[in-house]
Write an enzyme that holds these catalytic residues in place. Structure first.
Site, short mmCIF file in Angstrom:
data_model
loop_
_atom_site.label_atom_id
_atom_site.label_comp_id
_atom_site.label_asym_id
_atom_site.label_seq_id
_atom_site.Cartn_x
_atom_site.Cartn_y
_atom_site.Cartn_z
N THR A 27 0.88 -1.18 0.00
CA THR A 27 0.00 0.00 0.00
C THR A 27 0.91 1.22 0.00
OG1 THR A 27 -0.06 0.19 2.42
CG2 THR A 27 -1.73 -1.22 1.41
N ALA A 56 3.14 -1.30 4.95
CA ALA A 56 2.46 -0.11 5.50
C ALA A 56 3.48 1.02 5.51
CB ALA A 56 1.98 -0.40 6.91
N VAL A 82 7.36 -2.54 7.11
CA VAL A 82 7.28 -1.07 7.18
C VAL A 82 7.93 -0.47 5.94
CG1 VAL A 82 7.85 0.96 8.53
CG2 VAL A 82 7.31 -1.19 9.69
N LYS A 83 7.13 0.35 5.25
CA LYS A 83 7.61 0.95 4.00
C LYS A 83 8.21 2.32 4.33
CE LYS A 83 5.75 0.94 -0.69
NZ LYS A 83 4.50 1.00 -1.45
N ILE A 84 9.45 2.48 3.92
CA ILE A 84 10.22 3.67 4.31
C ILE A 84 10.81 4.33 3.06
CG2 ILE A 84 12.29 4.42 5.59
CD1 ILE A 84 11.71 2.24 7.63
#
Ligand code: G3P
Length: 214
Positions: A27, A56, A82-84
């Protein structure tokens, strides 16, 4: 090769999953905004549906803020990645996440050297945006080929997650290059199974079947 679906629409995830095409979900803030729902609600619903990794994305742009968000997301479900964003503060957060056992997907990657830094920081996935590169007259798939080679040269464990996929050709080339994952919108997943000769062949079989004595 793994297929992720790039969406925050639960209905689309269910549709793709019923064809066995959801190894994970990605996402981003734009996709969440499009869904019109609260992110935490959507995220938990997706995690209840999908066993594989669910990305996310953080919206902080400094290390402390990113780490706060990363720890909160990681505590929600164990399949959350975790999307960074690929900025200097992001790399610091990726490194800490790696030390803490939090999986990361480093996003907004547009160069091979950015991908190299993400791998060195301990990213679980790198997301090069092929479609957006094509949009500015730069060969997105060439970038995938370079990243695959660099990661291979040094045995990095970071998985190449081809993002911003716009067409079946992106998926075809990604598979030929040995990329680990392609994240696709549902429209592309559906296009992948289409072929005019399949439709023509099926129509012919069905019309011939009408001639079979019953
Ligand atoms: O999730 C990131 C990505 O796949 C974005 O795609 O089509 O907005 O460039 P697009």
């Amino acid at each position: 090769m793994k297929f992720f679906i790039d969406t925050a629409e639960v209905k689309e995830i269910k549709e793709a999953a019923s064809m066995g095409l959801v190894d994970g979900v990605t996402t981003n803030p734009s996709l969440v905004a499009k869904s019109g729902r609260k992110f935490k609600d959507v995220l938990l619903e997706i995690c209840d549906l999908v066993k594989g990794p669910v990305s996310a994305e953080v919206v902080s742009t400094n290390y402390d803020g990113m780490m706060k968000e990363a720890r909160e997301y990681a505590a929600l479900r164990n399949n959350i990645v975790v999307k960074i964003p690929l900025i200097a503060e992001g790399l610091k957060a990726v490194r800490t996440c790696h030390e803490e056992g939090i999986k990361t997907n480093v996003t907004l990657c547009f160069s091979a050297t950015q991908a190299l830094l993400a791998a060195k920081a301990g990213a679980s996935y790198i997301s090069p945006f092929v479609g957006r590169l094509d949009d500015v007259s730069t060969n997105g798939m060439q970038l995938i080929s370079e990243i695959v080679q660099i990661y291979d040269n040094y045995n990095f464990e970071t998985e190449v997650l081809v993002a911003s996929v716009r067409s079946p050709m992106h998926v075809h080339e990604a598979a030929m290059l040995g990329a680990h994952v392609a994240t696709c919108p549902l429209s592309v997943l559906l296009q992948l199974c289409k072929h005019p000769l399949t439709d023509l062949g099926l129509a012919k079989f069905l019309s011939d079947w009408e001639k079979v004595p019953k």
